[in-house]
Design an enzyme around this catalytic site. Structure first.
Site, short mmCIF file in Angstrom:
data_model
loop_
_atom_site.label_atom_id
_atom_site.label_comp_id
_atom_site.label_asym_id
_atom_site.label_seq_id
_atom_site.Cartn_x
_atom_site.Cartn_y
_atom_site.Cartn_z
N GLU A 1 8.29 -26.86 25.14
CA GLU A 1 7.73 -25.97 24.16
C GLU A 1 6.21 -25.37 24.41
O GLU A 1 5.62 -24.08 24.61
CB GLU A 1 7.71 -25.66 22.69
CG GLU A 1 9.31 -25.72 22.64
CD GLU A 1 9.69 -25.99 20.90
OE1 GLU A 1 10.14 -24.78 20.34
OE2 GLU A 1 9.45 -27.01 20.39
N GLU B 1 16.69 -30.71 20.32
CA GLU B 1 16.78 -30.56 18.84
C GLU B 1 18.40 -30.58 18.28
O GLU B 1 18.48 -31.13 17.15
CB GLU B 1 16.05 -29.53 18.38
CG GLU B 1 14.37 -29.69 18.51
CD GLU B 1 13.92 -29.37 19.68
OE1 GLU B 1 12.63 -29.53 19.84
OE2 GLU B 1 14.92 -29.32 20.58
#
Length: 260
Positions: A114, A134
């Site tokens: 990210e 995740e």
């Protein structure tokens, strides 16, 4: 500056190095604060024009250090990025106002991916491996991947990796537009510096204006998306599945999810 984030000036470049090799450069609160303060220095110092972010050791980062950060995130603490810093993910606060070029090697997982997605250019070593994992831990990507990966890669390719947590290599990252160049391992930092110097040769006010206008053009819905993401992140981090996913990661076993 944090001892795990080393910063030095090289002419118009700010060199930013993460050095937490014993934890595969995983981001704990100290690393995040160090990065935020480095991005603030880059933004505030008129002598600096471009940041170059890299990491020491075999891996760029294993991602967030969930063992240390999960309790704070589950409690809804979004103050991990200090108010006087700049948000390296550009989601919870102001991003750096000047370009950042990233050099990636080895693992580049979760928050690291990210961070790359919020940077402006990325050079990857041919041994780099990426993953947004995740969903396998019962939580949601909190650093902008749910918005930025579809923007970069297109919906289907983004969902291919966001919804499975599968890993992908540097060539796939290049095809998806996550990285801009792939070079032989060991050359990624040198090439990132070359690109940063090329940017630094341009008119600084024009570079900053170009960056700001381009960001504004692609980020119109980010405010609403960030608010929804904070709510979803807090809810998921408080779930039994998140506790199970994080426990399984720490205990090095397969998680058993119940949907609660």
């Amino acid at each position: 500056m944090s001892p795990t984030v080393q910063v030095h000036q090289d002419g118009p470049l700010l060199m930013i190095a993460v050095d937490r090799q014993e934890k595969a450069n995983a981001y704990d609160a100290e690393v995040i604060e160090g990065l935020a303060m480095a991005y603030a220095r880059l933004s505030d110092d008129d002598a600096l024009r471009v940041g170059v972010l890299y990491a020491h050791g075999r891996h760029f980062t294993g991602g967030l250090d969930l063992a240390s950060l999960a309790p704070r995130l589950a409690a809804g603490d979004t103050g991990i990025v200090p108010a006087e810093g700049r948000d390296p993910w550009g989601l919870w606060g102001e991003p750096a106002s000047k370009p950042v070029v990233v050099a990636v090697q080895g693992r580049c997982f979760t928050a690291g991916l990210e961070l790359v997605l919020n940077a402006d250019l990325c050079v990857a070593a041919d041994d780099a491996v990426f993953g947004q994992q995740e969903v396998g831990r019962g939580i949601i990507a909190l650093g902008g991947a749910t918005a930025r990966l579809p923007q970069r890669a297109g919906w289907g390719r983004a969902m291919r990796y966001l919804l499975t947590g599968d890993l992908f290599d540097a060539d796939e990252a290049l095809r998806m537009g996550i990285v801009q160049e792939v070079v032989p391992a060991g050359n990624e930092r040198e090439r990132a510096v070359e690109l940063a110097r090329r940017i630094a040769e341009q008119a600084p006010l024009a570079v900053r204006a170009t960056l700001a206008e381009a960001r504004a053009a692609v980020a119109q819905p980010d405010g609403d998306a960030a608010a929804r993401l904070r709510e979803a992140g807090t809810r998921l981090l408080a779930s039994a599945d998140a506790h199970e996913g994080i426990s399984a990661l720490i205990e090095k076993r397969a998680p058993v999810f119940t949907g609660t």
